[in-house]
Design a protein around this motif. Structure first.
Motif, PDB file in Angstrom:
ATOM      1  N   UNK A  64       0.852  -1.250  -0.045  1.00 20.53           N
ATOM      2  CA  UNK A  64       0.002   0.094  -0.009  1.00 20.53           C
ATOM      3  C   UNK A  64       0.946   1.228  -0.127  1.00 20.53           C
ATOM      4  N   UNK A  65       1.915   1.249   0.790  1.00 23.88           N
ATOM      5  CA  UNK A  65       2.875   2.366   0.653  1.00 23.88           C
ATOM      6  C   UNK A  65       3.497   2.465  -0.665  1.00 23.88           C
ATOM      7  N   UNK A  66       4.003   1.473  -1.543  1.00 22.85           N
ATOM      8  CA  UNK A  66       4.249   1.460  -2.954  1.00 22.85           C
ATOM      9  C   UNK A  66       2.898   2.326  -3.759  1.00 22.85           C
ATOM     10  N   UNK A  67       1.923   1.835  -3.541  1.00 27.93           N
ATOM     11  CA  UNK A  67       0.868   2.280  -4.354  1.00 27.93           C
ATOM     12  C   UNK A  67       0.720   3.951  -3.899  1.00 27.93           C
ATOM     13  N   UNK A 117       1.308   8.386   8.402  1.00 25.53           N
ATOM     14  CA  UNK A 117       2.477   9.201   8.197  1.00 25.53           C
ATOM     15  C   UNK A 117       2.698   9.782   6.715  1.00 25.53           C
ATOM     16  N   UNK A 118       2.898   8.801   5.921  1.00 26.02           N
ATOM     17  CA  UNK A 118       3.144   9.066   4.377  1.00 26.02           C
ATOM     18  C   UNK A 118       1.676   9.860   3.811  1.00 26.02           C
ATOM     19  N   UNK A 119       0.836   9.628   4.090  1.00 27.16           N
ATOM     20  CA  UNK A 119      -0.608  10.238   3.553  1.00 27.16           C
ATOM     21  C   UNK A 119      -0.194  11.869   4.087  1.00 27.16           C
ATOM     22  N   UNK A 120       0.059  11.795   5.361  1.00 27.41           N
ATOM     23  CA  UNK A 120       0.180  13.362   5.861  1.00 27.41           C
ATOM     24  C   UNK A 120       1.335  14.259   4.929  1.00 27.41           C
ATOM     25  N   UNK A 121       2.057  13.673   4.278  1.00 28.75           N
ATOM     26  CA  UNK A 121       3.209  14.116   3.556  1.00 28.75           C
ATOM     27  C   UNK A 121       2.637  14.798   2.226  1.00 28.75           C
ATOM     28  N   UNK A 122       1.611  14.357   1.863  1.00 30.24           N
ATOM     29  CA  UNK A 122       0.980  14.471   0.675  1.00 30.24           C
ATOM     30  C   UNK A 122       0.323  15.810   0.839  1.00 30.24           C
ATOM     31  N   UNK A 152      -1.093   0.828   9.810  1.00 35.03           N
ATOM     32  CA  UNK A 152      -1.813   1.972   9.784  1.00 35.03           C
ATOM     33  C   UNK A 152      -1.242   3.197  10.044  1.00 35.03           C
ATOM     34  N   UNK A 153      -0.133   3.090  11.193  1.00 31.19           N
ATOM     35  CA  UNK A 153       0.434   4.188  11.442  1.00 31.19           C
ATOM     36  C   UNK A 153       1.376   4.825  10.377  1.00 31.19           C
ATOM     37  N   UNK A 154       2.069   3.952   9.829  1.00 28.61           N
ATOM     38  CA  UNK A 154       3.012   4.199   8.731  1.00 28.61           C
ATOM     39  C   UNK A 154       2.503   4.886   7.655  1.00 28.61           C
ATOM     40  N   UNK A 155       1.269   4.571   7.069  1.00 27.19           N
ATOM     41  CA  UNK A 155       0.538   5.056   5.906  1.00 27.19           C
ATOM     42  C   UNK A 155      -0.132   6.185   6.515  1.00 27.19           C
ATOM     43  N   UNK A 214      -5.391  10.081  -3.623  1.00 25.85           N
ATOM     44  CA  UNK A 214      -5.827   8.785  -3.595  1.00 25.85           C
ATOM     45  C   UNK A 214      -7.157   8.618  -3.336  1.00 25.85           C
ATOM     46  N   UNK A 215      -7.966   7.918  -3.899  1.00 22.85           N
ATOM     47  CA  UNK A 215      -9.321   7.552  -3.756  1.00 22.85           C
ATOM     48  C   UNK A 215      -9.492   6.835  -2.635  1.00 22.85           C
ATOM     49  N   UNK A 216      -8.750   5.786  -2.158  1.00 21.75           N
ATOM     50  CA  UNK A 216      -8.872   4.941  -1.022  1.00 21.75           C
ATOM     51  C   UNK A 216      -7.631   3.813  -1.022  1.00 21.75           C
ATOM     52  N   UNK A 217      -7.365   3.757   0.456  1.00 24.66           N
ATOM     53  CA  UNK A 217      -6.475   2.866   0.326  1.00 24.66           C
ATOM     54  C   UNK A 217      -6.849   1.940   1.374  1.00 24.66           C
ATOM     55  N   UNK A 218      -7.090   0.532   1.463  1.00 31.33           N
ATOM     56  CA  UNK A 218      -7.826  -0.614   2.119  1.00 31.33           C
ATOM     57  C   UNK A 218      -7.006  -1.603   2.104  1.00 31.33           C
ATOM     58  N   UNK A 219      -6.735  -1.947   3.714  1.00 31.15           N
ATOM     59  CA  UNK A 219      -5.849  -3.011   3.755  1.00 31.15           C
ATOM     60  C   UNK A 219      -6.445  -3.897   4.962  1.00 31.15           C
TER      61      UNK A 219
END
Length: 689
Positions: free
Chosen positions: A190-193, A225-230, A220-223, A203-208
């Motif tokens: 999901x991080x690569x996506x 953080x990475x979404x926050x950077x967008x 969840x925490x990793x993603x 991103x429309x949705x990231x589901x895991x």
């Protein structure tokens, strides 16, 4: 902290920002340096609190890189899940405290497992405020993964990038696709996506979904953080805990892409209770075909035209139990490509895993062909820089993506590339086996760009053989052997005698440095490690890694020019003369350092390789034979005569290396000629007509 935390000398050096040798010096020079609290003499453990107090009293406690001080406390928690919960809690607390994140721990992961180590989490959050929240969380998450690597099947980042590149089209303006990973682990796919869709898109949705609650929390925490950077992060990633096949958390989802590295070879996946599940549109997966259950789950969660990429064991392409489902996937146009990856692409590293590229066909007409790719044909291992042959990932990406994009662009029509890829008619695959293993269907031959320079290799072989012939001719100049009686009366001296006389010094290798050894590309000032296996195999340092020169302990053996390096194995020895490049010796190796005024190193090295010498120095006190290095013998000769013998031994060494090169070149030439003849790339000799 309530529990006692211990660290190795190597960790003390890393925490203090000094080399390993500095810690050894502190232990010798400072009587008040903390005594070992455990471990062994070769690898002692120290109480972290005592070390911290001592460094502070000496003015050596640095405030930089405080996260290095955190990890021993997390590691001391012991339990894998407790440790992971604490790491996730650190990230969640940092996200909640940062108003720019726009999220709280509750929205990161509903029901985020609480950590019972509040004091440690609070300390880590303070460090994160000083050194960066994301950087601190990623450091702790990475150390957690490294510590428990045998318990977690992680997807390598390079493979994750390849899978998302297959699943997601090139970025275009507008919302990015919705992506699902039904076995998301710690969120690598999901991080690569997210990285692939981040350039100017929301991103429309990231589901895991993930059965392991600790891994899900970290994802969840990793993603988050990475979404926050967008710039425009869009909806928060939704990560749910649970068994995807038995309790799907997203039953109504219809996404644009599914990427998944599912568990392999699971027999208890729900076969007995899921017999009437509406996901089995292509047939009920057999009990021993859990991977085909994951394939159909992915197809069921795709919108029409959506793409799924799953990592699969190679057996799934050929097992008889799954042939009916494979046939249905082909006939209805759901399976679009099978890619054979090179061994080492992902755990288990010894297996050449496959990628299956699937598409929800919707109402579209079934295609006529399936793309089969063998990525190993162009992706030869790179020369080992860290002791292990590294996979050539750029070549893998090019081999796979070039074929896939051309296959898509040309509507399933693609010229064959011998040994590399082929568009196979589906009707030709629908036999009794429905075997989709790429190698069984690719045309014989040599992949594009891999055709060997046969003329050059023939020239190389001829040159090596000429060198060997010249060296062999030179050996004829050796003197006539003396009579047997005269040879028996030649005086001998043992290695033990030379050691006692001071004409020779013995410096054994050790394994004390092993916890510090680095992999990866070595910097210019690094010292490579030589292992006994390398020396016995006749290789240069290849498998044992390297160490920064600043971390070398004075008690370790580093070679000097002229040292004779010796490896002793049952019934044989191997020797090498050390050159100008220093080497750190591992266990089961010795450096014999001769007095240059008394011993010639080449004479010594050659004498120690004698088979008769090995036999007479062998001991048989147990069921195995062992060679006692101190009992090995040399002729007692003046230095001038030793040098004459040494020059002869040196010529033998050159001949041995030349013959090895000729053998390797000849072997590769034979293989290349066989492949070329079998593929019709090289015609037979006209004289054979």
């Amino acid at each position: 902290m309530p529990q006692r935390v211990t660290v190795t000398a190597a960790e003390v050096a890393r925490l203090a920002g000094v080399g390993r040798a500095a810690v050894s010096n502190w232990r010798r020079r400072h009587e008040d340096f903390p005594a070992p609290a455990g471990g062994t003499d070769a690898s002692p453990l120290f109480d972290l609190a005592q070390v911290e107090d001592w460094l502070r009293s000496q003015g050596k406690l640095t405030t930089a890189h405080q996260r290095e001080w955190l990890w021993p406390h997390f590691d001391a928690l012991g339990d894998r899940d407790r440790m992971g919960r604490a790491v996730a809690a650190v990230g969640a607390r940092c996200l909640s405290a940062d108003s720019a994140a726009g999220t709280t721990a509750g929205t990161v992961l509903p029901g985020l497992p609480a950590s019972e180590d509040a004091e440690l989490v609070a300390r880590a959050v303070e460090v994160a405020r000083a050194e960066g929240a994301y950087e601190t969380f990623e450091y702790l998450r990475g150390r957690w993964l490294d510590t428990h690597i045998r318990q977690i099947s992680a997807t390598p980042a390079e493979l994750a990038d390849l899978m998302t590149a297959l699943a997601l089209p090139p970025t275009a303006p507008g919302p990015a696709p919705a992506v699902l990973d039904p076995a998301c682990g710690t969120g690598t796919l999901l991080s690569a996506a997210l990285r692939r869709t981040a350039a100017g898109q929301r991103p429309a949705a990231l589901l895991g979904q993930e059965t392991d609650a600790t891994a899900a929390a970290l994802a969840a925490v990793r993603l988050a953080f990475e979404q926050r950077a967008l710039t425009d992060p869009g909806p928060a990633a939704q990560i749910r805990v649970g068994d995807t096949l038995r309790a799907d958390a997203f039953p109504a989802a219809r996404v644009d892409a599914v990427v998944c590295n599912p568990p392999f070879n699971e027999r208890d996946w729900g076969h007995d209770t899921l017999g009437w599940d509406d996901r089995w549109a292509y047939g009920l997966p057999p009990r021993n075909e859990s991977e085909l259950a994951w394939v159909q789950h992915a197809l069921a969660r795709l919108r029409p035209g959506g793409t799924a990429v799953l990592l699969m064991p190679p057996a799934a392409a050929a097992r008889r139990a799954g042939r009916r489902i494979r046939s249905a996937l082909l006939q209805r146009g759901a399976l679009r490509a099978v890619v054979a990856l090179p061994p080492g692409a992902a755990p288990p590293h010894g297996v050449a895993l496959h990628l299956w590229v699937l598409r929800n066909p919707g109402e579209a007409p079934a295609p006529d062909s399936l793309l089969l790719v063998d990525a190993a044909a162009r992706a030869q291992p790179q020369p080992p820089a860290d002791g292990r042959a590294a996979l050539d990932w750029p070549a893998v990406h090019h081999a796979v993506l070039d074929a896939w994009h051309a296959f898509e662009r040309l509507g399933g029509e693609l010229d064959d590339a011998p040994g590399e890829h082929r568009a196979v008619r589906i009707i030709d695959l629908l036999d009794d086996e429905v075997d989709l293993t790429p190698a069984r269907h690719l045309p014989q031959g040599i992949a594009a760009g891999q055709a060997p320079d046969l003329g050059g290799r023939i020239d190389d072989l001829g040159e090596a053989l000429r060198e060997a012939a010249a060296l062999a001719t030179g050996l004829r100049r050796l003197g006539t052997p003396p009579p047997a009686a005269a040879a028996q009366h030649r005086q001998q001296v043992t290695v033990g005698d030379l050691l006692r006389s001071g004409h020779l010094a013995l410096h054994p290798g050790s394994g004390a440095h092993q916890p510090l050894v680095r992999d990866g590309e070595a910097p210019p000032d690094a010292v490579r490690v030589l292992s006994a296996a390398d020396l016995l195999a006749g290789d240069t340092p290849a498998s044992a890694g390297w160490l920064p020169a600043a971390e070398l302990d004075p008690g370790w053996t580093v070679t000097r020019p002229g040292d004779v390096i010796v490896a002793v194995a049952p019934n044989r020895t191997a020797t090498r003369i050390a050159g100008d490049t220093p080497l750190l010796l591992g266990p089961q190796l010795n450096a014999l350092r001769p007095d240059p005024g008394a011993l010639d190193p080449w004479f010594l090295a050659g004498s120690l390789r004698s088979r008769a010498n090995v036999r007479q120095a062998g001991t048989h006190a147990s069921t195995t034979s062992r060679v006692d290095l101190r009992r090995m013998q040399l002729l007692r000769l003046p230095l001038s005569e030793q040098r004459r013998y040494g020059r002869a031994f040196r010529r033998l060494d050159a001949l041995e290396r030349t013959l090895a090169r000729a053998a390797a070149t000849g072997d590769e030439l034979l293989r290349s000629l066989t492949d070329a003849l079998a593929a019709g790339l090289v015609p037979p000799d006209p004289a054979d007509g």
